[in-house]
Design an enzyme around this catalytic site. Structure first.
Site, PDB file in Angstrom:
ATOM      1  N   THR A 201     -36.142  63.406 -40.230  1.00  0.00           N
ATOM      2  CA  THR A 201     -36.592  63.270 -38.852  1.00  0.00           C
ATOM      3  C   THR A 201     -37.928  62.545 -38.765  1.00  0.00           C
ATOM      4  O   THR A 201     -38.719  62.589 -39.715  1.00  0.00           O
ATOM      5  CB  THR A 201     -36.736  64.681 -38.227  1.00  0.00           C
ATOM      6  OG1 THR A 201     -37.472  64.593 -37.017  1.00  0.00           O
ATOM      7  CG2 THR A 201     -37.499  65.629 -39.140  1.00  0.00           C
ATOM      8  N   ASP A 202     -38.194  61.933 -37.617  1.00  0.00           N
ATOM      9  CA  ASP A 202     -39.511  61.301 -37.417  1.00  0.00           C
ATOM     10  C   ASP A 202     -40.604  62.357 -37.213  1.00  0.00           C
ATOM     11  O   ASP A 202     -41.791  62.025 -37.250  1.00  0.00           O
ATOM     12  CB  ASP A 202     -39.475  60.323 -36.232  1.00  0.00           C
ATOM     13  CG  ASP A 202     -39.145  60.977 -34.892  1.00  0.00           C
ATOM     14  OD1 ASP A 202     -38.810  62.185 -34.860  1.00  0.00           O
ATOM     15  OD2 ASP A 202     -39.209  60.272 -33.857  1.00  0.00           O
ATOM     16  N   GLU A 203     -40.200  63.632 -37.021  1.00  0.00           N
ATOM     17  CA  GLU A 203     -41.206  64.674 -36.780  1.00  0.00           C
ATOM     18  C   GLU A 203     -42.092  64.907 -38.003  1.00  0.00           C
ATOM     19  O   GLU A 203     -43.157  65.505 -37.894  1.00  0.00           O
ATOM     20  CB  GLU A 203     -40.531  65.980 -36.337  1.00  0.00           C
ATOM     21  CG  GLU A 203     -39.746  65.791 -35.058  1.00  0.00           C
ATOM     22  CD  GLU A 203     -39.266  67.082 -34.430  1.00  0.00           C
ATOM     23  OE1 GLU A 203     -39.926  68.113 -34.601  1.00  0.00           O
ATOM     24  OE2 GLU A 203     -38.213  67.037 -33.773  1.00  0.00           O
TER      25      GLU A 203
ATOM     26  N   TYR B 295     -40.525  73.627 -38.696  1.00  0.00           N
ATOM     27  CA  TYR B 295     -39.348  72.756 -38.896  1.00  0.00           C
ATOM     28  C   TYR B 295     -39.747  71.444 -39.562  1.00  0.00           C
ATOM     29  O   TYR B 295     -39.203  71.059 -40.607  1.00  0.00           O
ATOM     30  CB  TYR B 295     -38.654  72.489 -37.556  1.00  0.00           C
ATOM     31  CG  TYR B 295     -37.684  71.315 -37.608  1.00  0.00           C
ATOM     32  CD1 TYR B 295     -36.504  71.401 -38.349  1.00  0.00           C
ATOM     33  CD2 TYR B 295     -37.956  70.124 -36.928  1.00  0.00           C
ATOM     34  CE1 TYR B 295     -35.620  70.327 -38.408  1.00  0.00           C
ATOM     35  CE2 TYR B 295     -37.082  69.051 -36.979  1.00  0.00           C
ATOM     36  CZ  TYR B 295     -35.907  69.150 -37.723  1.00  0.00           C
ATOM     37  OH  TYR B 295     -35.045  68.089 -37.790  1.00  0.00           O
TER      38      TYR B 295
ATOM     39  N   LYS C 207     -38.870  69.889 -43.304  1.00  0.00           N
ATOM     40  CA  LYS C 207     -38.181  68.595 -43.511  1.00  0.00           C
ATOM     41  C   LYS C 207     -39.066  67.663 -44.344  1.00  0.00           C
ATOM     42  O   LYS C 207     -38.576  66.930 -45.206  1.00  0.00           O
ATOM     43  CB  LYS C 207     -37.836  67.936 -42.170  1.00  0.00           C
ATOM     44  CG  LYS C 207     -36.759  68.634 -41.360  1.00  0.00           C
ATOM     45  CD  LYS C 207     -35.383  68.662 -42.029  1.00  0.00           C
ATOM     46  CE  LYS C 207     -34.747  67.298 -42.143  1.00  0.00           C
ATOM     47  NZ  LYS C 207     -33.339  67.402 -42.666  1.00  0.00           N
TER      48      LYS C 207
ATOM     49  N   ASN D  38     -32.008  62.711 -31.188  1.00  0.00           N
ATOM     50  CA  ASN D  38     -30.630  62.336 -30.865  1.00  0.00           C
ATOM     51  C   ASN D  38     -30.165  63.069 -29.608  1.00  0.00           C
ATOM     52  O   ASN D  38     -30.601  64.198 -29.354  1.00  0.00           O
ATOM     53  CB  ASN D  38     -29.691  62.755 -31.992  1.00  0.00           C
ATOM     54  CG  ASN D  38     -29.743  61.851 -33.217  1.00  0.00           C
ATOM     55  OD1 ASN D  38     -28.733  61.579 -33.815  1.00  0.00           O
ATOM     56  ND2 ASN D  38     -30.929  61.389 -33.584  1.00  0.00           N
TER      57      ASN D  38
HETATM   58  P1  NAD Z   1     -27.326  70.945 -36.306  1.00  0.00           P
HETATM   59  O1  NAD Z   1     -28.180  72.155 -36.247  1.00  0.00           O
HETATM   60  O2  NAD Z   1     -26.497  70.584 -35.124  1.00  0.00           O
HETATM   61  O3  NAD Z   1     -26.320  71.053 -37.546  1.00  0.00           O
HETATM   62  C1  NAD Z   1     -26.726  71.525 -38.792  1.00  0.00           C
HETATM   63  C2  NAD Z   1     -25.481  71.859 -39.610  1.00  0.00           C
HETATM   64  O4  NAD Z   1     -25.927  72.283 -40.917  1.00  0.00           O
HETATM   65  C3  NAD Z   1     -24.650  73.002 -39.021  1.00  0.00           C
HETATM   66  O5  NAD Z   1     -23.279  72.662 -39.022  1.00  0.00           O
HETATM   67  C4  NAD Z   1     -24.930  74.176 -39.957  1.00  0.00           C
HETATM   68  O6  NAD Z   1     -23.840  75.079 -40.078  1.00  0.00           O
HETATM   69  C5  NAD Z   1     -25.220  73.462 -41.267  1.00  0.00           C
HETATM   70  N1  NAD Z   1     -26.073  74.282 -42.138  1.00  0.00           N
HETATM   71  C6  NAD Z   1     -27.236  74.916 -41.793  1.00  0.00           C
HETATM   72  N2  NAD Z   1     -27.704  75.618 -42.841  1.00  0.00           N
HETATM   73  C7  NAD Z   1     -26.833  75.405 -43.873  1.00  0.00           C
HETATM   74  C8  NAD Z   1     -26.780  75.849 -45.215  1.00  0.00           C
HETATM   75  N3  NAD Z   1     -27.713  76.679 -45.711  1.00  0.00           N
HETATM   76  N4  NAD Z   1     -25.769  75.416 -46.005  1.00  0.00           N
HETATM   77  C9  NAD Z   1     -24.812  74.593 -45.514  1.00  0.00           C
HETATM   78  N5  NAD Z   1     -24.795  74.161 -44.222  1.00  0.00           N
HETATM   79  C10 NAD Z   1     -25.802  74.561 -43.423  1.00  0.00           C
HETATM   80  O7  NAD Z   1     -28.301  69.762 -36.718  1.00  0.00           O
HETATM   81  P2  NAD Z   1     -28.267  68.223 -36.288  1.00  0.00           P
HETATM   82  O8  NAD Z   1     -29.007  68.057 -35.019  1.00  0.00           O
HETATM   83  O9  NAD Z   1     -26.865  67.716 -36.406  1.00  0.00           O
HETATM   84  O10 NAD Z   1     -29.166  67.596 -37.443  1.00  0.00           O
HETATM   85  C11 NAD Z   1     -28.577  67.177 -38.674  1.00  0.00           C
HETATM   86  C12 NAD Z   1     -29.660  66.630 -39.583  1.00  0.00           C
HETATM   87  O11 NAD Z   1     -30.311  65.537 -38.955  1.00  0.00           O
HETATM   88  C13 NAD Z   1     -30.762  67.643 -39.908  1.00  0.00           C
HETATM   89  O12 NAD Z   1     -31.129  67.474 -41.249  1.00  0.00           O
HETATM   90  C14 NAD Z   1     -31.898  67.266 -38.991  1.00  0.00           C
HETATM   91  O13 NAD Z   1     -33.144  67.602 -39.557  1.00  0.00           O
HETATM   92  C15 NAD Z   1     -31.716  65.769 -38.897  1.00  0.00           C
HETATM   93  N6  NAD Z   1     -32.197  65.150 -37.650  1.00  0.00           N
HETATM   94  C16 NAD Z   1     -31.811  65.632 -36.438  1.00  0.00           C
HETATM   95  C17 NAD Z   1     -32.250  65.004 -35.281  1.00  0.00           C
HETATM   96  C18 NAD Z   1     -31.813  65.467 -33.918  1.00  0.00           C
HETATM   97  O14 NAD Z   1     -32.340  64.959 -32.901  1.00  0.00           O
HETATM   98  N7  NAD Z   1     -30.878  66.398 -33.792  1.00  0.00           N
HETATM   99  C19 NAD Z   1     -33.083  63.888 -35.372  1.00  0.00           C
HETATM  100  C20 NAD Z   1     -33.449  63.422 -36.636  1.00  0.00           C
HETATM  101  C21 NAD Z   1     -32.982  64.052 -37.769  1.00  0.00           C
END
Ligand code: NAD
Length: 346
Positions: free
Chosen positions: A130-132, A155, A159, A185
């Protein structure tokens, strides 16, 4: 190409799984199915011959070894994480366990598998971040790939730690890695505790629409399907050990995002009063970063990636999706207190 996607039952992971299948990958989805997951997001591909699912927790190293031995992936795309900033403030330990220790386990399992497979040069471990991790910007400037890390929430600190582990496993052990750091996103199938679905669902229910502080915090918004496309660009085209910032060039304040959603709802599902009358400003999140903005020149110039939709187009598609898919989100409101939380994550 066989791709092991972790967190494929989550918001971004499910978009990646669908796009990768469409582009001809074999996909193994590894997910622990936490409160934030929804396998129904993948109901249209669950019978696809190139798709398989493994329920596994990345904190369980031996299970990871079994999955690598069974599926022999050509690449790993690591999205599994605890992802909600507010929950990380209330209870950081799950974020340390999954985002840091879990990433460590996955790196170790990948390294063992890569070593016993003869260190194939084309193996990739793609870490999705993430950009955070870069902390907050003032009114000007943008994050680039060389911006120093300065995470401010549990968080983003977890990350950031995972990004550093990935970099160290490349430098120390030679594991072939690539990294990407993306902005906020939005899109279909986002768990209803994050800003965009909270606004849509509270508006439709006639409830207050909560906005932290004065709504002036700025984020750079990207449609989830464009992020999935960017991730496949990075996986397929990046040189080893490179990192890419991914953003939509859509800077907007939280208040502007909420007003945009309300305007789309006014158009698609008019109510007696404009939906923006339901907006309420609530006490700010502690340590709330003021502004994030991504300079996407590197991914654009080196990998030829650009977003395909504008913020207005993407938000309209998102609102339409929530209007048409109550059977997806209604059961999730009962899960783990999601419906009661004023989950304004952005
Ligand atoms: P989300 O919370 O919707 O999904 C996370 C998934 O990971 C879930 O299906 C969960 O069951 C699974 N998970 C959690 N802990 C787990 C574990 N211990 N073992 C196996 N699976 C596990 O998250 P998201 O929004 O889809 O984000 C996905 C990735 O992208 C993350 O790494 C997040 O940091 C990164 N990200 C998200 C955003 C955003 O805006 N949502 C932006 C930049 C980066």
């Amino acid at each position: 190409m066989k791709l092991l996607v972790t967190g494929g039952a989550g918001f971004i992971g499910s978009a990646v799984v669908k796009l990768a299948l469409k582009r001809g990958y074999e996909v193994v989805n590894l997910d622990a199915l936490t409160y934030a997951s929804c396998l129904r997001s993948l109901s249209d591909v669950s019978d696809h011959p190139a798709y398989s699912f493994e329920k596994a927790d990345i904190r369980d190293r031996s299970k990871l070894d079994q999955i690598f031995a069974k599926h022999k992936p050509d690449a790993v795309m690591h999205l599994a994480a605890e992802s909600h900033v507010d929950r990380s403030i209330d209870g950081p330990s799950a974020f340390i366990e999954t985002n840091i220790v879990g990433t460590f386990n996955l790196l170790e399992a990948s390294k063992s598998y890569w070593q016993v497979s003869g260190q194939p040069k084309n193996f990739r471990f793609h870490h999705v971040s993430t950009d955070e991790v870069f902390g907050t910007l003032g009114e000007t400037g943008m994050f680039t790939e060389t911006t120093p890390y300065a995470p401010n929430s549990p968080y983003s600190a977890s990350k950031a730690a995972s990004d550093h582990l990935v970099r160290a496993w490349a430098e120390t052990y030679g594991l072939p890695v690539v990294l990407s750091n993306c902005s906020n996103n939005y899109g279909p199938r986002q768990f209803p505790e994050k800003l965009v679905p909270v606004v849509i669902l509270n508006a439709l229910a006639g409830k207050e629409i909560p906005i932290y502080g004065n709504g002036a915090n700025i984020r750079d918004w990207l449609f989830v399907e464009d992020h999935a496309d960017a991730l496949l660009h990075v996986l397929e085209r990046s040189a080893l050990s490179e990192s890419y910032n991914i953003g939509g060039e859509n800077e907007a304040t939280n208040l502007q995002i909420v007003n945009l959603i309300c305007a789309v709802l006014d158009d698609l599902r008019p109510a007696q009063e404009p939906y923006k009358e339901q907006i309420r400003f609530v006490r700010d999140r502690p340590g709330h970063d003021l502004r994030y903005a991504i300079d996407p020149q590197k991914i654009r110039n080196e990998l030829g990636w650009r977003p395909s939709v504008t913020l207005e187009q993407g938000m309209r598609r998102t609102v339409e999706w929530y209007l048409n898919n109550q059977d997806w989100w209604a059961p999730l409101l009962m899960r783990d207190g999601a419906g009661e939380r004023l989950g304004v994550s952005a």
